[in-house]
Design an enzyme around this catalytic site. Structure first.
Site, PDB file in Angstrom:
ATOM      1  N   ASP A  55      -8.093  19.729 -91.247  1.00 62.14           N
ATOM      2  CA  ASP A  55      -7.436  20.847 -91.941  1.00 62.14           C
ATOM      3  C   ASP A  55      -8.258  21.334 -93.138  1.00 62.14           C
ATOM      4  O   ASP A  55      -8.592  22.517 -93.247  1.00 62.14           O
ATOM      5  CB  ASP A  55      -6.040  20.431 -92.431  1.00 62.14           C
ATOM      6  CG  ASP A  55      -5.147  19.972 -91.297  1.00 62.14           C
ATOM      7  OD1 ASP A  55      -5.442  20.314 -90.143  1.00 62.14           O
ATOM      8  OD2 ASP A  55      -4.154  19.270 -91.560  1.00 62.14           O
ATOM      9  N   SER A 103       5.078  27.995 -92.319  1.00 63.18           N
ATOM     10  CA  SER A 103       3.694  27.538 -92.196  1.00 63.18           C
ATOM     11  C   SER A 103       3.555  26.198 -91.479  1.00 63.18           C
ATOM     12  O   SER A 103       2.454  25.671 -91.380  1.00 63.18           O
ATOM     13  CB  SER A 103       3.085  27.440 -93.591  1.00 63.18           C
ATOM     14  OG  SER A 103       3.912  26.626 -94.388  1.00 63.18           O
ATOM     15  N   ALA A 157      -2.680  21.011 -96.465  1.00 63.71           N
ATOM     16  CA  ALA A 157      -4.080  21.026 -96.895  1.00 63.71           C
ATOM     17  C   ALA A 157      -4.370  22.301 -97.687  1.00 63.71           C
ATOM     18  O   ALA A 157      -5.110  22.266 -98.675  1.00 63.71           O
ATOM     19  CB  ALA A 157      -5.007  20.914 -95.690  1.00 63.71           C
TER      20      ALA A 157
HETATM   21  C1  GLA Z   1      -2.480  17.741 -88.464  1.00 63.15           C
HETATM   22  C2  GLA Z   1      -3.367  16.793 -89.248  1.00 63.15           C
HETATM   23  C3  GLA Z   1      -4.848  16.946 -88.846  1.00 63.15           C
HETATM   24  C4  GLA Z   1      -5.037  16.885 -87.332  1.00 63.15           C
HETATM   25  C5  GLA Z   1      -4.035  17.814 -86.645  1.00 63.15           C
HETATM   26  C6  GLA Z   1      -4.064  17.673 -85.142  1.00 63.15           C
HETATM   27  O1  GLA Z   1      -2.747  19.060 -88.828  1.00 63.15           O
HETATM   28  O2  GLA Z   1      -3.215  17.025 -90.626  1.00 63.15           O
HETATM   29  O3  GLA Z   1      -5.620  15.960 -89.501  1.00 63.15           O
HETATM   30  O4  GLA Z   1      -4.941  15.580 -86.854  1.00 63.15           O
HETATM   31  O5  GLA Z   1      -2.690  17.575 -87.067  1.00 63.15           O
HETATM   32  O6  GLA Z   1      -5.281  18.068 -84.643  1.00 63.15           O
END
Ligand code: GLA
Length: 436
Positions: free
Chosen positions: A202, A152, A159
């Site tokens: 996310d 994943s 998140a």
């Molecule tokens: C990760 C972070 C997000 C975002 C993405 C890039 O997933 O957790 O907050 O910044 O990278 O878009």
């Protein structure tokens, strides 16, 4: 709403059975949080600067089966990681040095995925809920399981896990919490408890998305809208001949975002660029975020930025434009133009944001020339994990064979470690996180 093919009855039943065994309760009493992974076709790395992002969930993610405890005990096992998480909800405090959590676990002999590292998300959820004034008295007995055989990384598993615990603790404590509040609670888990300076892309995608829509979120004002693609959606409703599929191509590189200094460093660089631009325009009193810099101010003063900061700012301003243009193409069902913007966004991540790694850049280059691919880019933070592509549904299999063959030729060792050489997974869009 159309039909979402995940989770299946058998996936739900196996999680319920496990929780029934752990708790001695009836499987019928077990509730399950369905927390999907997300993709962000446009709007990469601008959420932490208050930019506007686009996202949707996919039909894969995390299942958390749980029953409320009779007391404050939390007991959790995982389908992926060793150990058992055990604590009482009233024990949780902010770790003294949040940023070092994962490193500390490794120094203490825990692998990055083992307890107590993976237990930090459930502890973080209690921390966020209690810090925000919620009364949490009951714990849970739970079993958390990620999609089988799916790495994943890059799909926002952190998140998805954080949101899953929030929803489970809220359900166990009879709390009614709206998605906007949960977006903030998950921010507390990630920014304060785990020490990652990420934005709210996310968890917003996971909590707000709806099947058949693209979620558009302004990360500064926190306003969001769901944008339907009329042509695409009518095909959803027919339940066949969907025009596009979501292609996930895995690099085989894994590393937790909290242990990679690259992400936080780039956030700091964006803030530094914002500070210089705000100062140059006499607006130094504003918070140093690129969303506080008007694009005319950027155009006028960008010459004052050193080359690295100039690239980071260029990514921010060009990516915001791509998101806004992309929404129009999406809404009119023009996947060709929408896809071109996704690939342009991927290129800006490589050239301006400089966040790739050799295998991910190779995957991106393979994807943009694969048959039927509308557009491709790194997914998530883009240092490891996977690339995503939107692909013509009728050509998804051709694209799969092409990508698997080409990537295996360039990175035989990494490719062999992914799911027994299955570099590509084809998915559909998903729905929002919920308790069932
Ligand atoms: C990760 C972070 C997000 C975002 C993405 C890039 O997933 O957790 O907050 O910044 O990278 O878009």
């Amino acid at each position: 709403m159309g039909e979402v093919s995940w989770p299946s009855e058998s996936e739900l039943n196996s999680v319920k059975k496990k929780v029934a065994e752990m708790s001695g309760r009836d499987a019928k009493e077990v509730r399950v949080v369905v927390s999907p992974y997300r993709i962000s076709p446009l709007g990469a790395h601008i959420d932490h600067q208050g930019g506007t992002v686009s996202a949707m969930t996919i039909n894969k993610g995390i299942l958390l089966g749980f029953v409320p405890s009779n007391d404050s005990q939390v007991v959790i096992q995982s389908g992926q990681f060793k150990g058992e998480v055990r604590f009482c909800v009233d024990e949780i405090q902010l770790p003294k040095n949040a940023i070092k959590l994962n490193n500390l676990n490794q120094q203490n002999g825990y692998g990055p995925g083992e307890e107590c590292s993976w237990g930090n998300y459930s502890r973080g959820a209690i921390y966020a809920l209690r810090k925000s004034g919620n009364h949490i008295r009951r714990g849970i007995t739970g079993f958390i399981d990620g999609a089988e055989g799916l790495d994943s990384s890059g799909l926002s598993s952190s998140a998805a896990v954080g949101v899953a615990y929030l929803l489970a603790f809220e359900s166990s404590n009879n709390l009614i919490v709206d998605p906007e509040e949960n977006i903030e609670y998950d921010r507390l888990i990630e920014n304060e408890y785990l020490g990652l300076k990420n934005g709210i892309l996310d968890q917003s995608a996971i909590l707000l998305s709806s099947y058949g829509y693209l979620t558009c979120m302004n990360c500064k004002t926190k306003e969001h809208k769901l944008v339907q693609a009329p042509e695409i959606n009518s095909q959803y409703n027919l339940g066949k001949n969907m025009k596009f599929k979501i292609l996930l191509a895995f690099s085989g590189l894994k590393q937790a975002l909290t242990t990679n200094p690259g992400y936080n460093r780039r956030v700091t660089e964006c803030q530094e660029a914002a500070r210089i631009l705000l100062q140059a325009s006499g607006n130094e009193w504003l918070e140093p975020l690129l969303s506080n810099v008007a694009s005319e101010v950027y155009d006028k003063h960008k010459c004052k930025l050193d080359p690295i900061l100039a690239k980071r700012a260029e990514h921010y301003f060009s990516e915001n434009k791509r998101v806004l243009n992309g929404l129009d193409y999406w809404a009119s069902g023009n996947l060709e133009e929408f896809g071109k913007l996704i690939s342009a966004s991927g290129l800006s991540s490589i050239q301006n944001y400089e966040c790739g790694s050799e295998p991910l850049i190779q995957l991106y280059k393979i994807l943009v020339k694969a048959p039927g691919v509308y557009g491709a880019r790194f997914s998530g933070a883009g240092f490891r994990g996977c690339c995503i592509a939107f692909v013509d549904a009728n050509r998804a299999l051709d694209a799969t064979s092409f990508v698997e063959k080409e990537y295996t030729m360039l990175q035989p060792e990494l490719a062999s470690q992914i799911n027994g050489g299955k570099v590509v997974l084809i998915c559909d869009a998903g729905d929002c996180a919920r308790v069932i």
